[in-house]
Enzyme design. Sequence first.
Site, mmCIF file in Angstrom:
data_model
loop_
_atom_site.group_PDB
_atom_site.id
_atom_site.type_symbol
_atom_site.label_atom_id
_atom_site.label_comp_id
_atom_site.label_asym_id
_atom_site.label_seq_id
_atom_site.Cartn_x
_atom_site.Cartn_y
_atom_site.Cartn_z
ATOM 1 N N ASP A 1 1.701 -0.553 12.047
ATOM 2 C CA ASP A 1 0.301 -1.209 11.229
ATOM 3 C C ASP A 1 -0.108 -2.392 11.606
ATOM 4 O O ASP A 1 -0.932 -3.124 11.542
ATOM 5 C CB ASP A 1 0.252 -1.140 9.939
ATOM 6 C CG ASP A 1 0.255 0.467 9.353
ATOM 7 O OD1 ASP A 1 -0.386 1.148 10.006
ATOM 8 O OD2 ASP A 1 0.745 0.515 8.023
ATOM 9 N N LYS B 1 -4.391 6.668 14.362
ATOM 10 C CA LYS B 1 -4.861 5.948 13.086
ATOM 11 C C LYS B 1 -6.250 6.144 12.748
ATOM 12 O O LYS B 1 -6.890 7.002 13.052
ATOM 13 C CB LYS B 1 -4.347 4.569 13.263
ATOM 14 C CG LYS B 1 -2.851 4.510 13.584
ATOM 15 C CD LYS B 1 -2.178 4.477 12.198
ATOM 16 C CE LYS B 1 -0.692 4.094 12.357
ATOM 17 N NZ LYS B 1 -0.128 4.627 10.693
ATOM 18 N N ARG C 1 2.955 5.900 -3.267
ATOM 19 C CA ARG C 1 4.193 6.759 -3.742
ATOM 20 C C ARG C 1 4.513 6.859 -5.080
ATOM 21 O O ARG C 1 4.798 7.642 -5.773
ATOM 22 C CB ARG C 1 5.317 6.423 -2.847
ATOM 23 C CG ARG C 1 5.345 6.779 -1.233
ATOM 24 C CD ARG C 1 6.327 6.093 -0.523
ATOM 25 N NE ARG C 1 6.187 6.748 0.965
ATOM 26 C CZ ARG C 1 5.390 6.481 1.850
ATOM 27 N NH1 ARG C 1 4.179 5.662 1.566
ATOM 28 N NH2 ARG C 1 5.401 6.903 3.122
ATOM 29 N N ARG D 1 -7.728 -2.919 9.428
ATOM 30 C CA ARG D 1 -6.677 -3.701 9.993
ATOM 31 C C ARG D 1 -7.326 -4.378 11.292
ATOM 32 O O ARG D 1 -6.854 -5.500 11.655
ATOM 33 C CB ARG D 1 -5.469 -3.074 10.440
ATOM 34 C CG ARG D 1 -4.915 -2.432 9.205
ATOM 35 C CD ARG D 1 -3.379 -1.966 9.357
ATOM 36 N NE ARG D 1 -2.731 -1.251 8.216
ATOM 37 C CZ ARG D 1 -2.342 -1.796 7.184
ATOM 38 N NH1 ARG D 1 -2.415 -3.188 6.884
ATOM 39 N NH2 ARG D 1 -2.020 -0.918 6.070
ATOM 40 N N SER E 1 7.306 9.204 11.970
ATOM 41 C CA SER E 1 6.243 9.483 10.928
ATOM 42 C C SER E 1 6.593 9.418 9.572
ATOM 43 O O SER E 1 7.049 10.438 9.118
ATOM 44 C CB SER E 1 4.933 10.622 11.283
ATOM 45 O OG SER E 1 4.079 10.415 10.227
ATOM 46 N N LYS F 1 0.826 -1.262 0.072
ATOM 47 C CA LYS F 1 0.150 0.003 -0.055
ATOM 48 C C LYS F 1 0.893 1.321 0.119
ATOM 49 O O LYS F 1 0.497 2.214 -0.846
ATOM 50 C CB LYS F 1 -1.003 -0.046 1.349
ATOM 51 C CG LYS F 1 -2.092 0.799 1.217
ATOM 52 C CD LYS F 1 -2.727 0.797 2.418
ATOM 53 C CE LYS F 1 -3.719 1.773 2.491
ATOM 54 N NZ LYS F 1 -4.690 1.915 3.938
ATOM 55 N N ARG G 1 -6.482 3.192 17.436
ATOM 56 C CA ARG G 1 -6.264 2.020 17.411
ATOM 57 C C ARG G 1 -5.772 0.915 18.725
ATOM 58 O O ARG G 1 -6.058 -0.178 18.723
ATOM 59 C CB ARG G 1 -5.362 1.644 16.156
ATOM 60 C CG ARG G 1 -5.310 0.188 15.492
ATOM 61 C CD ARG G 1 -4.462 0.131 14.365
ATOM 62 N NE ARG G 1 -5.118 0.507 13.222
ATOM 63 C CZ ARG G 1 -4.366 0.667 12.118
ATOM 64 N NH1 ARG G 1 -3.227 0.701 12.044
ATOM 65 N NH2 ARG G 1 -5.132 0.837 10.937
#
Length: 438
Positions: A321, A348, A26, A395, A168, A21, A352
């Site tokens: 993640d 998130k 990108r 997720r 990040s 992903k 999360r």
Amino acid sequence: MPLTARRSQGLKGRVRVPGDKSISHRSLILSAMTVGETRIEGLLEGEDVINTAKVMRALGAAVERKGEGAWSVRGVGVGGFAQPQAALDFGNSGTGCRLVMGAVAGCPVTATFDGDASLRKRPMKRVLDPLTRIGARALDAAEGGRLPLTLQGARDPLPIEYTPPVASAQLKSAVLLAGLAAPGQTIVIEKEATRDHTEKMLTHFGATVLVEPLGEHGRKITLTGRPELSPAPLQVPADPSSAAFPLAAALIVPRSEVVLDGVMMNPLRTGLFLTLREMGADIETLSTKNDGGEEVADLRVRTSSLRGVDVPAERAPSMIDEYPILAVLASFAEGTTRMRGLSELRVKESDRLAATADMLRVNGVGVEIDGDDLIVHGKDRAPGGGVVATHMDHRLAMSALVMGLASEKPVGVDDAAFIATSFPGFVELMRGLGADLS
């Protein structure tokens, strides 16, 4: 779309999960900033990435689907985005939104950024702060710098030196993408190294990027601005964050053996695999190769007896993640697993951290939150029997369903529709391996 997972036996098969992903986003954005046509193979065709493709079209790039996972992008050059005629809708994608904010910040255009209810709750001010230093301006935004947000790009962008307040990759990437249009050198100082796909892809397209180690875990990234990016073909490897779900299922469903093909093994993305091996997971590397600057591998995974471990905070950027699915595996481990330094999980798709604890709790697993640490008390089993509130978080939904494949009672999710944002075909792939999902 509610869905329930039931105890299964003997997952078997060889599969390739969808394209990564992060690299898919990108590849579309950077291809749109080249001069000429780039061909992309293996693109993830989930909703998040499709929304990024639509946004690139709205900004003037010619983006065309040629076949399954095969796309063509004819770029407009650095600083060449056109004025969009309508708001840019990113759906559920924080990655797409934040990266494009950076790309637009270096262009003399004004664009409104928007998304679904979940994305509208996510903080954007931390991205705006460095972009403002570069010369962009937020003309309008919801409370707290949230979406919908109107950004006026810089007419004369300035290079900056920037130290992100948190680890990040999205924040770093936004600054680098904005810095492409600035003269001189844009510098990002990372105290903790984050995934480096943007740096690798910038180099792939011809930008000059110098990466130097800094301290024990950090890096200094120096980008020389105003390059002419040249088209170059891209092969998107299989997403390790998506591979985590069939991999986890194979570890906890009895008598399972699954092979995952072409999984990206970038060391800044493989914290989960390192942690699982510490827990006693049987994960065998069958072969490796290099695709577009990224190492990929075929992995064989077998059912394993897991033990609780202490996961250090400095590992968080390489597996941010994967904590929901790691928490599920910790439920089936013997002993306590402590996952440290998870503050980033609070911002998130949902909170999360709290949602992961709730997922375990409603299924009878001992869990607690201590500051920014998640502590799971594993007993080599999970009772199950709960229905998990997914909070529009793909997720969380997949993690809960994997839990249900090995728990004593079925596990349900209130809504599995958002799985398509990152892993289209998840249910069909898991059923093909022998999972009981209905």
